[in-house]
Write a protein that holds these residues in place. Structure first.
Motif, PDB file in Angstrom:
ATOM      1  N   LEU A 502       0.807  -1.221   0.000  1.00 47.85           N
ATOM      2  CA  LEU A 502       0.000   0.000   0.000  1.00 47.85           C
ATOM      3  C   LEU A 502       0.844   1.276   0.000  1.00 47.85           C
ATOM      4  O   LEU A 502       0.306   2.371  -0.038  1.00 47.85           O
ATOM      5  CB  LEU A 502      -0.931   0.015   1.225  1.00 47.85           C
ATOM      6  CG  LEU A 502      -1.960  -1.128   1.295  1.00 47.85           C
ATOM      7  CD1 LEU A 502      -2.726  -1.062   2.604  1.00 47.85           C
ATOM      8  CD2 LEU A 502      -2.920  -1.080   0.107  1.00 47.85           C
ATOM      9  N   SER A 503       2.178   1.131   0.041  1.00 43.58           N
ATOM     10  CA  SER A 503       3.063   2.305   0.072  1.00 43.58           C
ATOM     11  C   SER A 503       3.284   2.856  -1.336  1.00 43.58           C
ATOM     12  O   SER A 503       3.050   2.153  -2.328  1.00 43.58           O
ATOM     13  CB  SER A 503       4.408   1.921   0.695  1.00 43.58           C
ATOM     14  OG  SER A 503       5.139   1.107  -0.208  1.00 43.58           O
ATOM     15  N   PRO A 504       3.746   4.114  -1.442  1.00 35.40           N
ATOM     16  CA  PRO A 504       3.944   4.706  -2.779  1.00 35.40           C
ATOM     17  C   PRO A 504       4.875   3.901  -3.683  1.00 35.40           C
ATOM     18  O   PRO A 504       4.666   3.829  -4.897  1.00 35.40           O
ATOM     19  CB  PRO A 504       4.541   6.083  -2.454  1.00 35.40           C
ATOM     20  CG  PRO A 504       4.065   6.400  -1.077  1.00 35.40           C
ATOM     21  CD  PRO A 504       4.006   5.085  -0.360  1.00 35.40           C
ATOM     22  N   SER A 505       5.921   3.264  -3.109  1.00 32.71           N
ATOM     23  CA  SER A 505       6.900   2.563  -3.941  1.00 32.71           C
ATOM     24  C   SER A 505       6.279   1.398  -4.707  1.00 32.71           C
ATOM     25  O   SER A 505       6.743   1.042  -5.789  1.00 32.71           O
ATOM     26  CB  SER A 505       8.064   2.053  -3.082  1.00 32.71           C
ATOM     27  OG  SER A 505       7.598   1.184  -2.081  1.00 32.71           O
ATOM     28  N   VAL A 506       5.213   0.804  -4.159  1.00 30.58           N
ATOM     29  CA  VAL A 506       4.549  -0.296  -4.853  1.00 30.58           C
ATOM     30  C   VAL A 506       3.234   0.154  -5.456  1.00 30.58           C
ATOM     31  O   VAL A 506       2.959  -0.061  -6.635  1.00 30.58           O
ATOM     32  CB  VAL A 506       4.304  -1.489  -3.888  1.00 30.58           C
ATOM     33  CG1 VAL A 506       3.650  -2.649  -4.629  1.00 30.58           C
ATOM     34  CG2 VAL A 506       5.600  -1.933  -3.245  1.00 30.58           C
ATOM     35  N   TRP A 507       2.411   0.810  -4.640  1.00 34.65           N
ATOM     36  CA  TRP A 507       1.067   1.196  -5.068  1.00 34.65           C
ATOM     37  C   TRP A 507       1.107   2.107  -6.295  1.00 34.65           C
ATOM     38  O   TRP A 507       0.352   1.920  -7.254  1.00 34.65           O
ATOM     39  CB  TRP A 507       0.349   1.900  -3.921  1.00 34.65           C
ATOM     40  CG  TRP A 507      -1.115   2.167  -4.161  1.00 34.65           C
ATOM     41  CD1 TRP A 507      -1.685   3.342  -4.556  1.00 34.65           C
ATOM     42  CD2 TRP A 507      -2.186   1.227  -4.036  1.00 34.65           C
ATOM     43  NE1 TRP A 507      -3.048   3.205  -4.670  1.00 34.65           N
ATOM     44  CE2 TRP A 507      -3.389   1.911  -4.353  1.00 34.65           C
ATOM     45  CE3 TRP A 507      -2.255  -0.113  -3.679  1.00 34.65           C
ATOM     46  CZ2 TRP A 507      -4.626   1.275  -4.322  1.00 34.65           C
ATOM     47  CZ3 TRP A 507      -3.482  -0.738  -3.648  1.00 34.65           C
ATOM     48  CH2 TRP A 507      -4.663  -0.042  -3.966  1.00 34.65           C
ATOM     49  N   GLU A 508       2.035   3.077  -6.285  1.00 29.79           N
ATOM     50  CA  GLU A 508       2.109   4.046  -7.383  1.00 29.79           C
ATOM     51  C   GLU A 508       3.161   3.642  -8.428  1.00 29.79           C
ATOM     52  O   GLU A 508       2.861   3.534  -9.614  1.00 29.79           O
ATOM     53  CB  GLU A 508       2.441   5.441  -6.819  1.00 29.79           C
ATOM     54  CG  GLU A 508       1.362   5.987  -5.900  1.00 29.79           C
ATOM     55  CD  GLU A 508       1.812   7.228  -5.144  1.00 29.79           C
ATOM     56  OE1 GLU A 508       2.837   7.836  -5.536  1.00 29.79           O
ATOM     57  OE2 GLU A 508       1.159   7.589  -4.146  1.00 29.79           O
ATOM     58  N   THR A 509       4.392   3.384  -7.968  1.00 31.43           N
ATOM     59  CA  THR A 509       5.492   3.134  -8.909  1.00 31.43           C
ATOM     60  C   THR A 509       5.330   1.811  -9.642  1.00 31.43           C
ATOM     61  O   THR A 509       5.507   1.730 -10.856  1.00 31.43           O
ATOM     62  CB  THR A 509       6.842   3.145  -8.170  1.00 31.43           C
ATOM     63  OG1 THR A 509       6.948   4.366  -7.428  1.00 31.43           O
ATOM     64  CG2 THR A 509       7.998   3.039  -9.142  1.00 31.43           C
ATOM     65  N   THR A 510       4.977   0.747  -8.890  1.00 30.85           N
ATOM     66  CA  THR A 510       4.936  -0.584  -9.495  1.00 30.85           C
ATOM     67  C   THR A 510       3.561  -0.924 -10.061  1.00 30.85           C
ATOM     68  O   THR A 510       3.441  -1.477 -11.154  1.00 30.85           O
ATOM     69  CB  THR A 510       5.344  -1.652  -8.461  1.00 30.85           C
ATOM     70  OG1 THR A 510       6.623  -1.298  -7.940  1.00 30.85           O
ATOM     71  CG2 THR A 510       5.423  -3.029  -9.086  1.00 30.85           C
ATOM     72  N   LEU A 511       2.498  -0.609  -9.309  1.00 34.09           N
ATOM     73  CA  LEU A 511       1.147  -0.977  -9.753  1.00 34.09           C
ATOM     74  C   LEU A 511       0.511   0.078 -10.643  1.00 34.09           C
ATOM     75  O   LEU A 511      -0.560  -0.153 -11.207  1.00 34.09           O
ATOM     76  CB  LEU A 511       0.253  -1.253  -8.536  1.00 34.09           C
ATOM     77  CG  LEU A 511       0.719  -2.403  -7.615  1.00 34.09           C
ATOM     78  CD1 LEU A 511      -0.249  -2.579  -6.439  1.00 34.09           C
ATOM     79  CD2 LEU A 511       0.840  -3.712  -8.389  1.00 34.09           C
ATOM     80  N   GLY A 512       1.141   1.247 -10.747  1.00 30.92           N
ATOM     81  CA  GLY A 512       0.693   2.241 -11.724  1.00 30.92           C
ATOM     82  C   GLY A 512      -0.465   3.110 -11.306  1.00 30.92           C
ATOM     83  O   GLY A 512      -1.091   3.757 -12.151  1.00 30.92           O
ATOM     84  N   HIS A 513      -0.782   3.165 -10.011  1.00 29.41           N
ATOM     85  CA  HIS A 513      -1.846   4.064  -9.563  1.00 29.41           C
ATOM     86  C   HIS A 513      -1.368   5.519  -9.600  1.00 29.41           C
ATOM     87  O   HIS A 513      -0.155   5.770  -9.573  1.00 29.41           O
ATOM     88  CB  HIS A 513      -2.297   3.691  -8.146  1.00 29.41           C
ATOM     89  CG  HIS A 513      -3.055   2.398  -8.086  1.00 29.41           C
ATOM     90  ND1 HIS A 513      -2.459   1.196  -7.775  1.00 29.41           N
ATOM     91  CD2 HIS A 513      -4.358   2.110  -8.323  1.00 29.41           C
ATOM     92  CE1 HIS A 513      -3.360   0.227  -7.806  1.00 29.41           C
ATOM     93  NE2 HIS A 513      -4.514   0.750  -8.146  1.00 29.41           N
ATOM     94  N   PRO A 514      -2.290   6.483  -9.624  1.00 28.26           N
ATOM     95  CA  PRO A 514      -1.892   7.901  -9.725  1.00 28.26           C
ATOM     96  C   PRO A 514      -1.037   8.341  -8.537  1.00 28.26           C
ATOM     97  O   PRO A 514      -1.172   7.815  -7.428  1.00 28.26           O
ATOM     98  CB  PRO A 514      -3.240   8.648  -9.723  1.00 28.26           C
ATOM     99  CG  PRO A 514      -4.254   7.628 -10.119  1.00 28.26           C
ATOM    100  CD  PRO A 514      -3.753   6.310  -9.644  1.00 28.26           C
ATOM    101  N   ALA A 515      -0.151   9.312  -8.773  1.00 22.33           N
ATOM    102  CA  ALA A 515       0.703   9.846  -7.712  1.00 22.33           C
ATOM    103  C   ALA A 515      -0.157  10.430  -6.596  1.00 22.33           C
ATOM    104  O   ALA A 515      -1.156  11.099  -6.851  1.00 22.33           O
ATOM    105  CB  ALA A 515       1.627  10.920  -8.284  1.00 22.33           C
ATOM    106  N   GLY A 516       0.230  10.164  -5.378  1.00 26.40           N
ATOM    107  CA  GLY A 516      -0.496  10.678  -4.218  1.00 26.40           C
ATOM    108  C   GLY A 516      -1.666   9.827  -3.778  1.00 26.40           C
ATOM    109  O   GLY A 516      -2.377  10.188  -2.834  1.00 26.40           O
ATOM    110  N   SER A 517      -1.905   8.697  -4.464  1.00 26.10           N
ATOM    111  CA  SER A 517      -3.076   7.882  -4.134  1.00 26.10           C
ATOM    112  C   SER A 517      -2.769   6.719  -3.192  1.00 26.10           C
ATOM    113  O   SER A 517      -3.674   5.972  -2.813  1.00 26.10           O
ATOM    114  CB  SER A 517      -3.691   7.311  -5.429  1.00 26.10           C
ATOM    115  OG  SER A 517      -2.790   6.396  -6.041  1.00 26.10           O
ATOM    116  N   ALA A 518      -1.494   6.541  -2.811  1.00 24.07           N
ATOM    117  CA  ALA A 518      -1.127   5.401  -1.964  1.00 24.07           C
ATOM    118  C   ALA A 518      -1.820   5.495  -0.608  1.00 24.07           C
ATOM    119  O   ALA A 518      -1.721   6.524   0.070  1.00 24.07           O
ATOM    120  CB  ALA A 518       0.380   5.353  -1.771  1.00 24.07           C
ATOM    121  N   PRO A 519      -2.526   4.432  -0.172  1.00 26.69           N
ATOM    122  CA  PRO A 519      -3.209   4.458   1.132  1.00 26.69           C
ATOM    123  C   PRO A 519      -2.243   4.604   2.309  1.00 26.69           C
ATOM    124  O   PRO A 519      -2.593   5.180   3.335  1.00 26.69           O
ATOM    125  CB  PRO A 519      -3.927   3.096   1.185  1.00 26.69           C
ATOM    126  CG  PRO A 519      -4.045   2.666  -0.248  1.00 26.69           C
ATOM    127  CD  PRO A 519      -2.839   3.205  -0.929  1.00 26.69           C
TER     128      PRO A 519
END
Length: 575
Positions: A502-519
């Protein structure tokens, strides 16, 4: 060695020799540089030498004890070098130097975090581990607990840590060989996998230990030469090195269109914190993962069972701390050397672009490019071979710890209830080694395009959140029970994996979710998941009023006597 051993070693030799043949084919298209035959030659010499060691070790590997712990016959000095070799992985050699080149001062947080874990091992764990354990850290945690649940947890924690660590090393190896030798990525990963399986299958801990020792000596020699050559460029003045680094970063920023004031600020930023870890909670959490994770890494803990007694275990940690501390000091110099030598060299122009736009992970080749700058192609070839040897040796140690978790903790203890004979346990371990090797190769190929930095930090975060709390409290807290250790341990394990996803390094960088959306907004979960692990163990132990729990509390005195004095340890671990 029997004919089957000779056949498989020959296959491994063929795979190693295939490196040179493959490199002679479609050279340079993947690497965008000429084939470095010196590097390939040095790599081949290393492979041949270590395969000879494996053949020698195979003749000495007769029992499960020989396979897992080299029969307990490694000295403290040898084991200290081997631990240092195990610990100075690709993340240390290539990753920290690249992080220092990209972010300056903040890259040092890795080195400090990695190093500070060793006093914990020295003063709290090393002797107790050797006195209580036999093959794996589950032997220690399970001394007074029910064997089934605690070993199920220990094997789960070990395999999760090993899996993420292993994937990161395999991807690192593949990328390194692809860049240096012009091989296809998948070919490089397969070669690493085949060599790793041969080392572990036939040589066990004896071969793995000597591969680590040789690699540690080569790596320490190489970085010593690099650091001296970097400092020699500046009259052996670190101050002059840092001043030049600031000047270079300022000039690079100015060349990208920054105003003089902005460029000066960017240049000076490498001498202060904030370039890598942006907020205090992430810094504390990241530091905790590196620091306490060290004391929970199964392939490091396993090394304490290779020495004959607790005194040698303590000596092992002392020597390991000396070598690792020395290594990290030199890596810091090499990182700043990369700023002054690599970023100013037109030959490495793509590296400059990568650092400006890609951050700390943009150029994991910083250390080997410094080697080329200060020592030409011969030293470049040497460091390239050592970098590959670094990855290979760490992968072998990881595989061995994963294999021991399955064969010793699950098969011998859970399935056979402690009645498995040495030969069958050894057979299961070798089957597991092949399975882990295949899985590592497949996942290494599958994750080629992914950001692998989070995998290494996840391995440390899991070790700090699951393995370390269970190990620490089972040894030092009288009221710790099976229920508390297992439930709390699994809570730490699950929460560390979940929060990392759920952290930015996986949620955003790896899984491709929008920046700032990591829970989960922080870089590392350790501050939270480690707390969950400790509280879970405490809470469920305190609430456990069962008869079994009372027996376990009563056994603490006997465990403490053995852990502090070693009385009974020799007989219990006699091979």
């Amino acid at each position: 060695m029997n004919p089957r051993h000779n056949t498989l070693v020959a296959l491994a030799l063929a795979a190693a020799c295939g490196l040179a043949q493959a490199a002679g084919g479609d050279v340079g298209q993947a690497a965008k540089q000429p084939t470095n035959w010196i590097a390939i030659g040095m790599f081949s010499v290393f492979v041949l030498a270590t395969l000879y060691i494996t053949k020698w070790a195979a003749g000495r590997t007769k029992s499960a004890a020989d396979f897992y712990t080299a029969g307990g016959g490694i000295t403290g000095f040898q084991n200290g070098l081997a631990i240092a070799g195990d610990y100075m992985s690709a993340a240390s050699f290539l990753g920290i130097s690249a992080a220092v080149m990209a972010t300056g001062y903040d890259g040092l947080i890795y080195a400090i975090g990695f190093l500070v874990g060793w006093p914990i091992l020295t003063f709290l764990m090393a002797e107790r581990l050797r006195n209580l354990g036999k093959f794996t850290f589950a032997d220690v945690a399970g001394y007074r607990f029910q064997a089934g649940p605690i070993r199920a947890f220990a094997a789960s924690g070990t395999l999760v840590v090993v899996a993420f660590y292993l994937i990161a090393q395999m991807v690192g190896a593949g990328q390194l060989i692809k860049l240096l030798f012009g091989l296809d990525y998948w070919v490089a990963v397969v070669i690493v996998g085949v060599l790793m399986m041969v080392y572990v299958l036939f040589g066990g801990m004896t071969a793995t230990t000597w591969v680590q020792i040789i690699k540690a000596v080569l790596l320490l020699s190489g970085v010593s030469f690099m650091a001296v050559m970097v400092l020699a460029q500046f009259g052996f003045s670190p101050e002059a090195l840092f001043a030049k680094s600031v000047e270079v970063r300022t000039q690079i920023a100015a060349n990208t269109g920054k105003t003089p004031q902005e460029a000066a600020s960017i240049g000076l930023s490498i001498m202060g914190p904030g370039g890598f870890v942006k907020d205090p909670i992430s810094a504390i959490s990241f530091g905790m993962a590196l620091m306490f994770g060290t004391a929970g890494l199964p392939h490091i803990l396993m090394r304490f069972f290779t020495v004959p007694d607790a005194k040698e275990a303590r000596k092992s940690v002392g020597w390991a701390t000396v070598w690792i501390g020395y290594f990290y000091l030199l890596i810091f110099i090499i990182g700043f050397g990369a700023i002054t030598l690599v970023l100013t060299n037109p030959e490495f122009a793509n590296t400059v672009t990568g650092v400006i736009h890609g951050g700390a992970g943009a150029s994991n080749m910083a250390a080997v490019l410094v080697a080329k700058s200060v020592g030409g192609n011969v030293f470049y070839g040497f460091i390239s071979a050592v970098a590959f040897a670094t990855i290979l040796a760490v992968v072998a140690g990881l595989t061995l710890s994963g294999a021991s978790a399955v064969s010793h903790d699950i098969y011998a203890t859970l399935i056979k209830h402690g009645k498995a004979d040495s030969a069958s346990e050894l057979r299961v371990s070798r089957i597991t080694t092949v399975a882990l090797g295949v899985v590592a190769v497949v996942l290494g190929i599958a994750f080629e395009k992914q950001n692998i930095a989070f995998m290494v930090s996840l391995a440390f975060a899991v070790a700090a959140s699951a393995n370390f709390p269970v190990l620490f409290l089972s040894i030092l807290w009288k009221d710790c029970t099976t229920r508390g250790a297992v439930v709390g341990g699994f809570l730490g394990l699950v929460s560390s994996v979940a929060l990392t996803v759920l952290s930015p390094s996986v949620w955003e960088t790896t899984l491709g979710h929008p920046a700032g959306s990591a829970p989960f907004p922080y870089a590392s979960p350790a501050l939270f998941s480690m707390t969950i692990g400790f509280i879970g163990i405490w809470l469920f132990s305190v609430l456990d009023k069962s008869r079994q729990a009372e027996k376990e509390r009563a056994l603490f005195a006997a465990q403490q006597v053995r852990s502090e004095t070693g009385l009974g340890a020799s007989a219990a671990s006699a091979h």
